[in-house]
Motif scaffolding. Structure first.
Motif, short mmCIF file in Angstrom:
data_model
loop_
_atom_site.label_atom_id
_atom_site.label_comp_id
_atom_site.label_asym_id
_atom_site.label_seq_id
_atom_site.Cartn_x
_atom_site.Cartn_y
_atom_site.Cartn_z
N ASP A 124 0.86 -1.18 0.00
CA ASP A 124 0.00 0.00 0.00
C ASP A 124 0.90 1.24 0.00
O ASP A 124 1.35 1.69 -1.06
CB ASP A 124 -0.90 -0.10 1.24
CG ASP A 124 -1.94 0.98 1.35
OD1 ASP A 124 -2.34 1.53 0.31
OD2 ASP A 124 -2.37 1.28 2.48
N THR A 125 1.22 1.80 1.16
CA THR A 125 2.16 2.93 1.19
C THR A 125 3.58 2.46 0.85
O THR A 125 4.41 3.25 0.42
CB THR A 125 2.21 3.58 2.59
OG1 THR A 125 2.72 2.62 3.52
CG2 THR A 125 0.84 4.06 3.03
N LYS A 136 -1.11 -1.53 -4.60
CA LYS A 136 -1.94 -0.31 -4.69
C LYS A 136 -0.99 0.86 -4.95
O LYS A 136 -0.65 1.61 -4.02
CB LYS A 136 -2.62 -0.10 -3.34
CG LYS A 136 -4.13 0.00 -3.35
CD LYS A 136 -4.61 0.53 -2.00
CE LYS A 136 -5.34 -0.51 -1.19
NZ LYS A 136 -5.82 0.05 0.11
N PRO A 137 -0.51 1.03 -6.17
CA PRO A 137 0.55 2.02 -6.44
C PRO A 137 0.15 3.46 -6.15
O PRO A 137 1.02 4.29 -5.86
CB PRO A 137 0.86 1.82 -7.93
CG PRO A 137 -0.28 1.05 -8.50
CD PRO A 137 -0.88 0.27 -7.38
N ALA A 138 -1.14 3.77 -6.19
CA ALA A 138 -1.59 5.16 -5.99
C ALA A 138 -1.23 5.69 -4.61
O ALA A 138 -1.13 6.90 -4.42
CB ALA A 138 -3.10 5.26 -6.19
N ARG A 139 -1.04 4.80 -3.65
CA ARG A 139 -0.79 5.26 -2.27
C ARG A 139 0.67 5.16 -1.83
O ARG A 139 1.01 5.39 -0.67
CB ARG A 139 -1.68 4.47 -1.31
CG ARG A 139 -3.13 4.92 -1.46
CD ARG A 139 -4.07 4.34 -0.46
NE ARG A 139 -3.49 3.86 0.78
CZ ARG A 139 -3.57 4.53 1.94
NH1 ARG A 139 -4.17 5.71 2.00
NH2 ARG A 139 -3.04 4.01 3.03
N ARG A 140 1.55 4.90 -2.78
CA ARG A 140 2.95 4.66 -2.40
C ARG A 140 3.62 5.90 -1.79
O ARG A 140 3.50 7.00 -2.31
CB ARG A 140 3.75 4.20 -3.62
CG ARG A 140 5.02 3.49 -3.22
CD ARG A 140 4.80 2.09 -2.62
NE ARG A 140 4.78 1.07 -3.64
CZ ARG A 140 3.67 0.46 -4.05
NH1 ARG A 140 2.50 0.73 -3.51
NH2 ARG A 140 3.73 -0.44 -4.98
N SER A 168 -2.52 -5.40 -9.78
CA SER A 168 -2.41 -4.00 -9.39
C SER A 168 -3.84 -3.49 -9.28
O SER A 168 -4.65 -3.71 -10.18
CB SER A 168 -1.64 -3.25 -10.48
OG SER A 168 -1.47 -1.91 -10.09
N GLU A 195 -6.85 -0.39 -7.86
CA GLU A 195 -7.12 1.02 -7.58
C GLU A 195 -7.08 1.25 -6.07
O GLU A 195 -7.09 0.31 -5.29
CB GLU A 195 -8.55 1.37 -7.98
CG GLU A 195 -8.91 1.36 -9.40
CD GLU A 195 -10.41 1.67 -9.47
OE1 GLU A 195 -10.80 2.83 -9.19
OE2 GLU A 195 -11.18 0.74 -9.77
N ASP A 196 -7.14 2.52 -5.70
CA ASP A 196 -7.11 2.88 -4.29
C ASP A 196 -8.45 2.61 -3.61
O ASP A 196 -9.24 3.52 -3.40
CB ASP A 196 -6.71 4.35 -4.16
CG ASP A 196 -6.56 4.77 -2.72
OD1 ASP A 196 -6.56 3.87 -1.84
OD2 ASP A 196 -6.44 5.98 -2.46
#
Ligand code: IMP
Ligand code: MG
Length: 174
Positions: free
Chosen positions: A101-102, A129-133, A145, A147-148
């Motif tokens: 996640d992060t 969850k690449p959006a929250r990296r 992969s 979505e958030d």
């Protein structure tokens, strides 16, 4: 909090991806003496159980438990609640995770384990969850992969529930 679940990834889709990943991992480690699979408790338990049973290379199972605190400051600290039982010096090590996640957890665990000088250290995660990296994590194998969205099932929880769902579902808070 009241919520509903909707299906995101079916049991069949998961099984197919886990099988495909297992084929790649078997090929990658075909000359290895043994691969130490490190499951991060508790979320990786189901994925680790399914993945490990598809591996034909020699496997050793070990577990580590961590907790993160102080989120938001320096990306959070990662505290080890359960240490490995195995000595990983000179060994092939594969960390198995439910979701990146992060990235804070794996970023810190990887640094920590590299200090023990394994022969190799790779990461396999079911979800990404690449959006929250926030912290960089190199993922060697990933299932999907996404979505958030906050997801549960196949090991992942909401308030410790739903880990036993055979599929991955989205939690909708209303
Ligand atoms: P990190 O933010 O990458 O350090 O992720 C830490 C841990 O948070 C993951 O290993 C999961 O156990 C948990 N986590 C992150 N996102 C989700 C989610 O959508 N559902 C359930 N657990 C999650
Ligand atoms: Mg986890």
């Amino acid at each position: 909090m009241s919520h509903t679940l909707t299906m995101m990834i079916s049991q069949e889709e998961i099984a197919q991806r886990v099988q495909a990943i297992a084929i790649e991992i078997n090929e990658h480690y075909k000359n290895s003496e043994a691969v130490i699979l490190i499951g991060l408790l508790r979320g990786s338990a189901i994925f680790l159980a399914d993945l490990s049973r598809l591996l034909t290379v020699p496997v050793i199972l070990d577990f580590m438990a961590t907790s993160s605190y102080g989120k938001g400051t320096d990306g959070g600290e990662v505290k080890i609640l359960k240490e490995l039982d195995e000595e990983i010096h000179g060994k092939d090590v594969l960390i198995v995770e439910d979701i990146v996640d992060t990235g804070n957890t794996l970023n810190k665990i990887k640094k920590m384990l590299l200090l023990r000088d394994p022969k190799s250290l790779a990461i396999c995660t079911l979800l990404n969850k690449p959006a929250r990296r926030q912290a960089e994590v190199v993922i060697d194998w990933q299932g999907f992969s996404i979505e958030d969205k906050f997801v549960v099932g196949y090991g992942m929880d909401y308030a410790q529930l739903y880990r036993n769902l055979p599929y991955v579902g989205i939690v909708n808070f209303d």
